[in-house]
Structures are given as C-alpha cells and as structure tokens.
Write a protein that holds these residues in place. Sequence first.
Motif, PDB file in Angstrom:
ATOM      1  N   GLN A 209      -9.825   0.488  16.793  1.00  0.00           N
ATOM      2  CA  GLN A 209      -9.321   0.637  15.430  1.00  0.00           C
ATOM      3  C   GLN A 209      -9.788  -0.556  14.600  1.00  0.00           C
ATOM      4  OE1 GLN A 209      -5.071   0.695  15.031  1.00  0.00           O
ATOM      5  NE2 GLN A 209      -5.129   1.840  13.101  1.00  0.00           N
ATOM      6  N   VAL A 210     -10.465  -0.257  13.487  1.00  0.00           N
ATOM      7  CA  VAL A 210     -11.025  -1.299  12.632  1.00  0.00           C
ATOM      8  C   VAL A 210     -10.729  -0.983  11.174  1.00  0.00           C
ATOM      9  CG1 VAL A 210     -12.883  -1.977  14.215  1.00  0.00           C
ATOM     10  CG2 VAL A 210     -13.253  -0.105  12.587  1.00  0.00           C
ATOM     11  N   ALA A 211     -10.695  -2.051  10.375  1.00  0.00           N
ATOM     12  CA  ALA A 211     -10.590  -1.900   8.919  1.00  0.00           C
ATOM     13  C   ALA A 211     -11.999  -1.822   8.345  1.00  0.00           C
ATOM     14  CB  ALA A 211      -9.837  -3.083   8.325  1.00  0.00           C
ATOM     15  N   VAL A 212     -12.169  -0.976   7.316  1.00  0.00           N
ATOM     16  CA  VAL A 212     -13.510  -0.675   6.803  1.00  0.00           C
ATOM     17  C   VAL A 212     -13.535  -0.874   5.287  1.00  0.00           C
ATOM     18  CG1 VAL A 212     -15.283   1.105   6.567  1.00  0.00           C
ATOM     19  CG2 VAL A 212     -13.895   0.988   8.644  1.00  0.00           C
ATOM     20  N   VAL A 213     -14.635  -1.480   4.837  1.00  0.00           N
ATOM     21  CA  VAL A 213     -14.974  -1.509   3.419  1.00  0.00           C
ATOM     22  C   VAL A 213     -16.384  -0.949   3.306  1.00  0.00           C
ATOM     23  CG1 VAL A 213     -15.339  -2.907   1.370  1.00  0.00           C
ATOM     24  CG2 VAL A 213     -13.518  -3.510   2.970  1.00  0.00           C
ATOM     25  N   GLU A 214     -16.519   0.210   2.626  1.00  0.00           N
ATOM     26  CA  GLU A 214     -17.811   0.854   2.437  1.00  0.00           C
ATOM     27  C   GLU A 214     -18.271   0.684   0.999  1.00  0.00           C
ATOM     28  OE1 GLU A 214     -17.935   4.577   5.634  1.00  0.00           O
ATOM     29  OE2 GLU A 214     -17.918   4.941   3.479  1.00  0.00           O
ATOM     30  N   VAL A 215     -19.567   0.372   0.853  1.00  0.00           N
ATOM     31  CA  VAL A 215     -20.195   0.336  -0.464  1.00  0.00           C
ATOM     32  C   VAL A 215     -21.336   1.340  -0.417  1.00  0.00           C
ATOM     33  CG1 VAL A 215     -21.391  -1.049  -2.175  1.00  0.00           C
ATOM     34  CG2 VAL A 215     -19.549  -2.068  -0.832  1.00  0.00           C
ATOM     35  N   ALA A 216     -21.134   2.489  -1.076  1.00  0.00           N
ATOM     36  CA  ALA A 216     -22.111   3.568  -1.036  1.00  0.00           C
ATOM     37  C   ALA A 216     -22.687   3.789  -2.433  1.00  0.00           C
ATOM     38  CB  ALA A 216     -21.464   4.861  -0.518  1.00  0.00           C
ATOM     39  N   ASP A 217     -23.970   4.100  -2.485  1.00  0.00           N
ATOM     40  CA  ASP A 217     -24.619   4.381  -3.773  1.00  0.00           C
ATOM     41  C   ASP A 217     -25.422   5.661  -3.663  1.00  0.00           C
ATOM     42  OD1 ASP A 217     -27.514   3.825  -3.037  1.00  0.00           O
ATOM     43  OD2 ASP A 217     -26.666   1.843  -2.588  1.00  0.00           O
TER      44      ASP A 217
END
Length: 503
Positions: free
Chosen positions: A428-436
């Motif tokens: 289990q991990v925390a995620v920050v996604e930056v998608a373009d």
Amino acid sequence: MKAGLRAPRSLRTRLVLIATVLATCAVLLCQTAGLTVLRSWLTDQVDDQLADFRPPRRMYEDIADDGRLRGPRNDDVLPSDYRVYLYDSDGRLIDDSLGRDDDRGPRLPAAAARLNLGDGVPTTVSAATGDGSWRVMADSGPDRMRAVVALPLDTVDGATTKLLWFSAFLVVIVAAGVALLGNAAVRLGLRPLSRVEGTAQQITDGALDLRVPDPDPTTEVGRLGQALNTMLDRLRTALHCTAASERQMRRFMADAGHELRTPLTVIQGFAELLCDDPHMPAGRRGEAHTLIAANADRMSRLVDDLFLLAKLGHAPGPHPEPVDLLSLAADGITSTAVRRPGRTIALEPLPDGEADISGRELDVVETVGDADQLAQVVTNLLTNACTHTPASARIRVRVGTIRTSAATGGLDRLGRTSAAPALPPGTQVAVVEVADTGPGLSCEDARHVFDRFYRAAPSDAGEPGSGLGLAIASAIAEAHRGRLELDTRPGAGCTFRLLLPVH
C-alpha cells in the motif's frame, strides 16, 4: 635443498608418486609377511621330521664297545638328507657319522660341553662348508653319550630365495604399472581441473567473458567451478558497474561543463562588450545587464541543482514528519498557476478502479518524509509538464492510495520507465500523479528521461532547462524509500507517478 631432490610441483606428479609409493609399500609388506610365514612353515616341517626320528640304540652300543660305528654305510640305510653325529661318554665328537659320505654337514663343536643344545629342541646352525644352514636336534643316550640329528635347510632357503626374487620382480612390476596406469587414471580424473585451469588462465590473459566449466556439483572440482563462476560473475558485475559509473561520471562532467559554459560565455561576452564600449546607449546597456543577470541566475540554479543531487547521494535520509500529499499537490498547483497563468491544471482523486478504497473520496493522503523535498518533486513534475507540452494540453494532478501492481503502478511493465527498483507487489502506497495530454515520449527518450542533463526536446517556453529536474525528483523519491515512474507512449501524453510509503 639440491635441485635433484626438489619435490615435484605438479599435482598430478605428486599424486602418481604417492600412489606408487603406497602401492609398493603395500606389496612389500604383503610379500614380507608371506615370506615370513612360508619360511616358518617350512622350518616347522623340518622340525617335525627331526622330532619323528630317533637314533637307533645299536649306535650307542657300537660306540661303547670300540668307539667306532659298525654296520652298513649305504645311503639307503637312513633317509638321504639325515645326518647323525655322536658324542662318546667322554664328550668327544666321533669322526664317523650316519648319512651320506660327503663334506656337507652342520658346524658342530668337538666337545659336547660346548654343544649348547637341549634334548628335543631344534636349532639352526651354519654349515661346515658353504653358505647353507642346518636344522639340528640333540638326543641323550646311555652312559652320558649324545646324538645330534641334522637336516639341511636347502629346501627352505631355496624356496624363500625364489619367493624373494619373485617378490622383487612383483614389486618392480607393480611400481611400474601403478606409475603408468596411475598417471593415466590421475590425468583422466583431473581433466575437469585441467579445464578449469585452462579457462582460468584465459581469463587471466584478459578473456573476462569466459566461464569456468561447471561439472558435477557433488564433486570437489564441481564445487570449485561453481565458486569460481560466482566469483567471476560478481567480478564482471563490479567491473561493469565501475565502467558504467566511470562513463556516467565522464558524461556528467561533460554535460555539467557544457551547461555551465553557455551562461559563462554569455556573461563573459556581454561583460567584455560593456568594457569595450563605455559609451553604449542606455537601452542596450540595460539589455546587456538583464542578460548577464539572467544567465548568472541560470548558472546559480544549475549549481544549486548539482549541489542538491550530491547532497541526496551522500547526506543522511530526509527528516521524517507527516506530510499531507493532497495539500502538497494543491500548493504546487497554486504556485505553478501563478508562474504560468495560461495553463489549465486540475486536481483530482485517483479513479475508482485504481484507488485502494473504491468509491470513496480520500480527503487526506499522508506519508512520512521531508515536506520541502516532496514539494520540490511536485513542483519539478508540474514544471516539466508545462515546459514540454503545448499550451493547449491539459494537466491533471491526481492523489490517492493504491496497492502496487503492474496495472496500478509500482511494478515494471512494458511502456513504464523508472530509475528505481520495483516495489514489492501488493504494497500500500500513497500516490501523486502528474498526467498531461501532450505528445508523449518515444521509447528511447523514456529510457533516459531520468538521466542527469538529459533533455528530450527543446523548451517551448523559451526557458531552457538544465536537465536535472527529473533526476532530482527521482533521487528524492528513492531517498524516501519510494519510486518515481513514467508511463508514456508517442501521442498519448506522459504520466509521472510518485509512489511513497503510506503513513
């Protein structure tokens, strides 16, 4: 030690020599034991013959009457090999004897007092003439007379001599056979070791890609081959890592020198221009000062980035404190929107199919780490997205928690790139996604996107980057025991995903 007595250095020679000596000693021991047993047995046979024979009483009577032996002297009167010698009552040896009339016989003393023979006890004495020996036994008669019965040991000596020569011949044959056959057997047995030796010599000469032949691991040579192959694999890995590190260092130094040379050249050029033309118009002078300040600032930021990379590589881990990634992402979006007012950046939760808790909007996504460093990661990712995508491209920042898998993230798969190793599946991990929704990257560009000083395309905003932003972001993620990865393909945009252990 003399050269002629120097011990052989070859293992094969030593083994053959040891086997030959041991076999020769074994044969000598067996032949000596056999020779001893045979001689003892034959001597016992002679002793039994002496014990079974008793001198006739008539001999003592003849000696008592006239001191001489009377009667026939034919050889068939007594067994052919027997000799009987008599001592009279005065203890003198009688010249006459019973047996063959020849010069052969045992060496006996002239007086019975020096005979030193007990009745019925066989003894070996030397022959009167020649090199032979006799077995004698004494017998007491009437009136202090004594008789000595003798049998030659020619049969015993002949048998033992023949056996002795046969033993010597057998020892020579065994030694030669063991030396020849043992050499062939040892050579055959050591053939795997010889192959290992030959391969090791080739590796010593520079053929580092070779492997030692790996025979049966249940043997000593097999285990030696496995150990050498393991050592060689580690050596090759270390050499490749060293070579890659040297290549990376040379490339890093070249790229750093190139990046620093450009602003330095601009600063030097405009500074010389200002010195050479003191009457330059105020407008051009202000423009020169502006360019000097901009390039100095660019060089300062480049040096700061290099210092940060060095610090991440050698400094202790980040100061642990709870960090709310949702607030961190919102702050990063706000600061980016101020610097780039024309860009559209949206903050969203992870899709339900990817979130760890489906259908539930997560207000707080927490991890443990350094808030300033993690904020720099988000800022670098947003800056990278704004710099390398058209102004019309949409940028979305998504925050949530997932369990690592090939579909959600954290594991390697086709089209996914990362400078960090994969995380354990199901973590289990925390995620920050930056998608373009930009043009995306080719496979070649995606492989090097986290390298230092690598730039996939020229900047569209007229602000050339240093090529260190993603390298710094990846190093910060690894320092937090996390991972920064990229999912992309040409025409499908880029999705940078920061995965960190949950609080």
